[in-house]
Design an enzyme around this catalytic site. Structure first.
Site, short mmCIF file in Angstrom:
data_model
loop_
_atom_site.label_atom_id
_atom_site.label_comp_id
_atom_site.label_asym_id
_atom_site.label_seq_id
_atom_site.Cartn_x
_atom_site.Cartn_y
_atom_site.Cartn_z
N ASN A 190 0.87 -1.17 0.00
CA ASN A 190 0.00 0.00 0.00
C ASN A 190 0.92 1.23 0.00
O ASN A 190 2.15 1.11 -0.08
CB ASN A 190 -1.00 -0.05 1.16
CG ASN A 190 -0.33 -0.01 2.53
OD1 ASN A 190 0.84 0.35 2.65
ND2 ASN A 190 -1.08 -0.38 3.55
N ASP A 258 -5.87 -8.24 1.90
CA ASP A 258 -5.68 -9.69 1.74
C ASP A 258 -6.67 -10.26 0.73
O ASP A 258 -6.33 -11.16 -0.05
CB ASP A 258 -5.84 -10.41 3.08
CG ASP A 258 -4.74 -10.02 4.06
OD1 ASP A 258 -3.65 -9.62 3.60
OD2 ASP A 258 -4.97 -10.12 5.27
#
Ligand code: ATP
Length: 309
Positions: A190, A258
């Site tokens: 990220n 995830d």
């Protein structure tokens, strides 16, 4: 469209038991506060990504370690229930399994503590012991909740075997030398993980692109940056592709990353098409934020097909 053939995915990573508390706000130091709700769930970045891919129909194997406690039994049962191969799930004597106390606020934002427990004992020798399974995989998926030496060893061995690798560098790794990831096929950070790995700011689109390009120049094949509700960016030697977000009303964003990565692995193994896999992953992750919990919020192939219609 969802799966042309089931891919084989191996996850070298963590498992945790999530202790999820739904809060009105975080207590101040010394304060005791009542929280409206609590749930126990199976989690850990490795297991979450394994379950997402398995729910979508991939054949998944998991290389991980649990402790000698009830949480470990629970984790193995959960992996079995999802049809995940648990032959390479080791037991560590006299150690706890990994646990993750998670706090979810009324806006769906989450704060997470990680106790690694047995995950800290997953070693390069465990990877070598699973060589036959790993070599047979289309893709090997990794995260950073197991020792760094195990991750870099897996990246090196997979390159020798000619198996493509995906690393989600989360939680943001301290002490990771990007040069040790030279052989990595896909890095999926990220924004904050990208900033840490590249040593560059990632506050604007141009900065994100420059930081990702810097990592590619150091040998990483492709960088995919996830940007929460803003979607994702695919950065490769061929340029930058924007992966648009799918607009939903978020209920709980726990485990969205995830869901995205497990789904990306599934669709990449099934189709070989990176952009298609990313667009599908963004849709799958968006669906996951509309439900509470982590693995519980991941759609099966049938539920995902219905969401896409
Ligand atoms: P986490 O650690 O909470 O799992 P992360 O930081 O690893 O998250 P994000 O970038 O927040 O990962 O989310 C991964 C992907 O999930 C995004 O690229 C996006 O495609 C999807 N996603 C996340 N949040 C939202 C949202 N609110 N609406 C739609 N899609 C979302």
């Amino acid at each position: 469209m969802t799966h042309s053939r089931p891919g084989r995915i191996a996850v070298v990573g963590s498992n945790m038991v999530d202790l999820v508390t739904y809060i009105t706000r975080m207590p101040a130091p010394g304060e005791t506060l009542e929280a409206p709700d609590f749930e126990i769930g199976c989690g850990g970045k490795g297991a979450n990504q394994a379950v997402a891919a398995a729910k979508l129909g991939s054949a998944v194997s998991m290389v991980t370690k649990v402790g000698s406690d009830l949480f470990g039994d629970n984790t193995i049962r959960n992996l079995d229930d999802h049809g995940i191969d648990t032959r390479h799930v080791g037991r560590v004597a006299e150690k706890s399994s990994g646990v993750a106390p998670i706090f979810v606020d009324p806006t769906g934002e989450n704060s997470i503590l990680i106790v690694k427990g047995a995950n800290a004992d997953l070693s390069p020798a465990d990877v070598d012991a699973a060589e036959a399974t790993l070599r047979a995989a289309d893709l090997i998926l990794m995260q950073m909740e197991v020792p760094l030496a195990t991750v870099t060893h897996t990246v090196r061995r997979a390159a020798e075997w000619g198996v493509r690798t995906i690393l989600n560098p989360a939680p943001a790794p301290a002490g990771l030398n990007v040069d040790d990831l030279r052989d990595l096929s896909f890095l999926i950070p990220n924004e904050s993980e990208l900033a840490l790995l590249s040593g560059q700011p990632t506050g604007t689109e141009a900065e994100i692109e420059a930081a990702a390009r810097g990592l590619i120049a150091r040998g990483i094949g492709t960088v995919i940056v996830t940007l929460g509700g803003r979607g994702a960016r695919l950065v490769s030697r061929d340029g930058v592709v924007k992966i648009a977000p799918v607009r939903v009303a978020p209920v709980d964003t726990t485990g969205a990353g995830d869901a995205f990565i497990g789904a990306f692995a599934h669709f990449l193994a099934a189709t070989g098409d990176v952009e298609l896999a990313l667009n599908r992953a963004a849709r799958y992750a968006a669906h996951s934020v509309t439900g509470r919990g982590t693995q519980k919020s991941y759609a099966t192939a049938a539920a995902f097909d219905a969401f896409c219609r």
